[in-house]
Design an enzyme around this catalytic site. Sequence first.
Site, PDB file in Angstrom:
ATOM      1  CB  CYS A 112      -1.026   0.132   1.223  1.00  0.00           C
ATOM      2  SG  CYS A 112      -1.987  -1.345   1.273  1.00  0.00           S
ATOM      3  CG  HIS A 245      -3.348   3.304   1.995  1.00  0.00           C
ATOM      4  ND1 HIS A 245      -3.823   2.798   0.817  1.00  0.00           N
ATOM      5  CD2 HIS A 245      -3.353   2.389   2.688  1.00  0.00           C
ATOM      6  CE1 HIS A 245      -3.983   1.823   0.841  1.00  0.00           C
ATOM      7  NE2 HIS A 245      -3.685   1.400   2.006  1.00  0.00           N
ATOM      8  CG  ASN A 275      -6.609  -1.058   1.196  1.00  0.00           C
ATOM      9  OD1 ASN A 275      -6.048  -0.792   0.245  1.00  0.00           O
ATOM     10  ND2 ASN A 275      -6.045  -1.614   2.257  1.00  0.00           N
TER      11      ASN A 275
HETATM   12  O1  UT7 Z   1      -3.730  -1.374   3.378  1.00  0.00           O
HETATM   13  C1  UT7 Z   1      -3.082  -1.632   4.921  1.00  0.00           C
HETATM   14  C2  UT7 Z   1      -3.839  -0.788   5.757  1.00  0.00           C
HETATM   15  N1  UT7 Z   1      -4.881  -1.786   6.273  1.00  0.00           N
HETATM   16  C3  UT7 Z   1      -5.451  -1.078   7.129  1.00  0.00           C
HETATM   17  O2  UT7 Z   1      -5.391   0.097   7.512  1.00  0.00           O
HETATM   18  C4  UT7 Z   1      -6.723  -1.962   8.044  1.00  0.00           C
HETATM   19  C5  UT7 Z   1      -6.484  -1.700   9.401  1.00  0.00           C
HETATM   20  N2  UT7 Z   1      -7.454  -2.222  10.257  1.00  0.00           N
HETATM   21  C6  UT7 Z   1      -8.822  -2.055  10.109  1.00  0.00           C
HETATM   22  O3  UT7 Z   1      -9.227  -1.169   9.310  1.00  0.00           O
HETATM   23  C7  UT7 Z   1      -9.511  -2.663  11.125  1.00  0.00           C
HETATM   24  O4  UT7 Z   1      -8.806  -3.303  12.137  1.00  0.00           O
HETATM   25  C8  UT7 Z   1     -10.618  -3.585  10.567  1.00  0.00           C
HETATM   26  C9  UT7 Z   1     -11.688  -2.554   9.704  1.00  0.00           C
HETATM   27  C10 UT7 Z   1     -10.150  -4.430   9.769  1.00  0.00           C
HETATM   28  C11 UT7 Z   1     -11.447  -4.506  11.673  1.00  0.00           C
HETATM   29  O5  UT7 Z   1     -12.042  -3.559  12.542  1.00  0.00           O
HETATM   30  P1  UT7 Z   1     -12.133  -3.605  14.234  1.00  0.00           P
HETATM   31  O6  UT7 Z   1     -13.064  -2.395  14.629  1.00  0.00           O
HETATM   32  O7  UT7 Z   1     -10.614  -3.521  14.431  1.00  0.00           O
HETATM   33  O8  UT7 Z   1     -12.891  -4.837  14.324  1.00  0.00           O
HETATM   34  P2  UT7 Z   1     -12.324  -6.443  14.832  1.00  0.00           P
HETATM   35  O9  UT7 Z   1     -11.571  -6.902  13.972  1.00  0.00           O
HETATM   36  O10 UT7 Z   1     -11.965  -6.121  16.330  1.00  0.00           O
HETATM   37  O11 UT7 Z   1     -13.525  -7.064  15.124  1.00  0.00           O
HETATM   38  C12 UT7 Z   1     -14.705  -6.886  15.791  1.00  0.00           C
HETATM   39  C13 UT7 Z   1     -15.846  -7.870  15.625  1.00  0.00           C
HETATM   40  C14 UT7 Z   1     -15.081  -9.453  15.801  1.00  0.00           C
HETATM   41  O12 UT7 Z   1     -16.252  -9.996  16.527  1.00  0.00           O
HETATM   42  P3  UT7 Z   1     -16.148 -10.507  18.140  1.00  0.00           P
HETATM   43  O13 UT7 Z   1     -14.802 -11.230  18.113  1.00  0.00           O
HETATM   44  O14 UT7 Z   1     -16.039  -9.215  18.656  1.00  0.00           O
HETATM   45  O15 UT7 Z   1     -17.339 -11.304  18.258  1.00  0.00           O
HETATM   46  C15 UT7 Z   1     -15.148  -9.860  14.462  1.00  0.00           C
HETATM   47  O16 UT7 Z   1     -15.374 -11.090  14.190  1.00  0.00           O
HETATM   48  O17 UT7 Z   1     -16.436  -7.831  14.327  1.00  0.00           O
HETATM   49  C16 UT7 Z   1     -16.275  -9.036  13.800  1.00  0.00           C
HETATM   50  N3  UT7 Z   1     -16.151  -8.756  12.384  1.00  0.00           N
HETATM   51  C17 UT7 Z   1     -17.269  -8.622  11.534  1.00  0.00           C
HETATM   52  N4  UT7 Z   1     -18.473  -8.564  11.800  1.00  0.00           N
HETATM   53  C18 UT7 Z   1     -19.223  -8.204  10.515  1.00  0.00           C
HETATM   54  C19 UT7 Z   1     -15.111  -8.861  11.628  1.00  0.00           C
HETATM   55  N5  UT7 Z   1     -15.540  -8.655  10.259  1.00  0.00           N
HETATM   56  C20 UT7 Z   1     -16.659  -8.576  10.107  1.00  0.00           C
HETATM   57  C21 UT7 Z   1     -17.467  -8.210   9.125  1.00  0.00           C
HETATM   58  N6  UT7 Z   1     -18.728  -8.191   9.434  1.00  0.00           N
HETATM   59  N7  UT7 Z   1     -17.061  -8.185   7.595  1.00  0.00           N
END
Ligand code: UT7
Length: 318
Positions: A112, A245, A275
């Site tokens: 990225c 980005h 992304n």
């Molecule tokens: O290009 C390189 C740069 N990349 C980035 O900048 C990405 C950086 N990271 C992020 O943008 C975020 O960490 C994410 C958007 C990927 C995830 O967001 P988050 O607020 O950190 O969510 P999480 O991973 O902590 O997940 C929270 C909950 C989990 O459920 P439990 O374990 O709390 O029951 C996940 O299983 O959300 C669940 N979850 C979803 N639910 C519905 C994960 N993906 C999904 C989904 N839909 N697509």
Amino acid sequence: MYARIAGTGSYLPEHILTNEALAQRVETSDEWIASRTGIRQRHLAADGETTSDLALRAVERALEAAGTDKADVDLIIVATTTPDNIFPSTACTLQDKLGLQGFPAFDVQAVCAGFVYALTVADALIKTGAVKCAVVVGAEKLSNIVDWNDRTTCVLFGDGAGAVVLKASDEPGILASKLHADGRYRDILKTPASFKQGQIDGTPWIYMDGGAVFKFAVRALADVANETLAAAGVAQADVDWLVPHQANLRIIESTAKHLHLSMDKVIVTVDKHGNTSAASIPLALDEGVRSGRIQRGQLVLLEGIGGGFAWGSVLFKY
Ligand code: UT7
């Protein structure tokens, strides 16, 4: 001698996959995706459409915007993580598709951060006097390496391409750029596969520890942006536009806050295409220019971060 952006162009493939449509395939919702990431939809390339095809469309538009004859181009750099082939480089394929030959063409792999890396390399080559007119592209067909059954990643990524024509000029120009990498973090975002004796060795899908990436990105992006501004002797308040980005709206907002920039000075396109890795910065830049927001003479700050980990920032006068 400066390297100056003479024109921008971008291309998004026709097919749009909305959050609602994705929610039919995996357990997710428009509400979850939009509130966590700001993404509403992504574009997906057609089956036979390759990264170099997307790049070609973006470059044609950038050349047109720059009023530049393609015969003047003497360097092509393509930033990509999803090259058409292991080799030849996507840049060589693109060169041929443009009907050009002879001058250097190569790919840059910094995920990225690829576009800021590629722009920095082109800037350096122009400053040596060896290059007069570079085409710098970020192009990705990430849909090839997305596991469409993994809701934690498949909602995030899309396909697309963006390009700039960068010319030698007496007028500024790129003012400063800073690049970094730290391979100790290579496991938090990766596609850990290779080819071995005709077989795929490893896992050919994007893996991401979202939380760890988020934490790293927020700190690193603010630091590198400030470092670049300091190198150019430019104050935060003098930045007209931040073109970050486009991975996550919350990361973009946090970086803007660290830089004391209001969101009306930030180009945001992540809602429209998700992304797109190396393509996301030039896609957003082109949108900023074509919408009339980014004007000639203004100061624009680019910044990107991704797998490796690799990150960087470029400040230029448009
Ligand atoms: O290009 C390189 C740069 N990349 C980035 O900048 C990405 C950086 N990271 C992020 O943008 C975020 O960490 C994410 C958007 C990927 C995830 O967001 P988050 O607020 O950190 O969510 P999480 O991973 O902590 O997940 C929270 C909950 C989990 O459920 P439990 O374990 O709390 O029951 C996940 O299983 O959300 C669940 N979850 C979803 N639910 C519905 C994960 N993906 C999904 C989904 N839909 N697509």
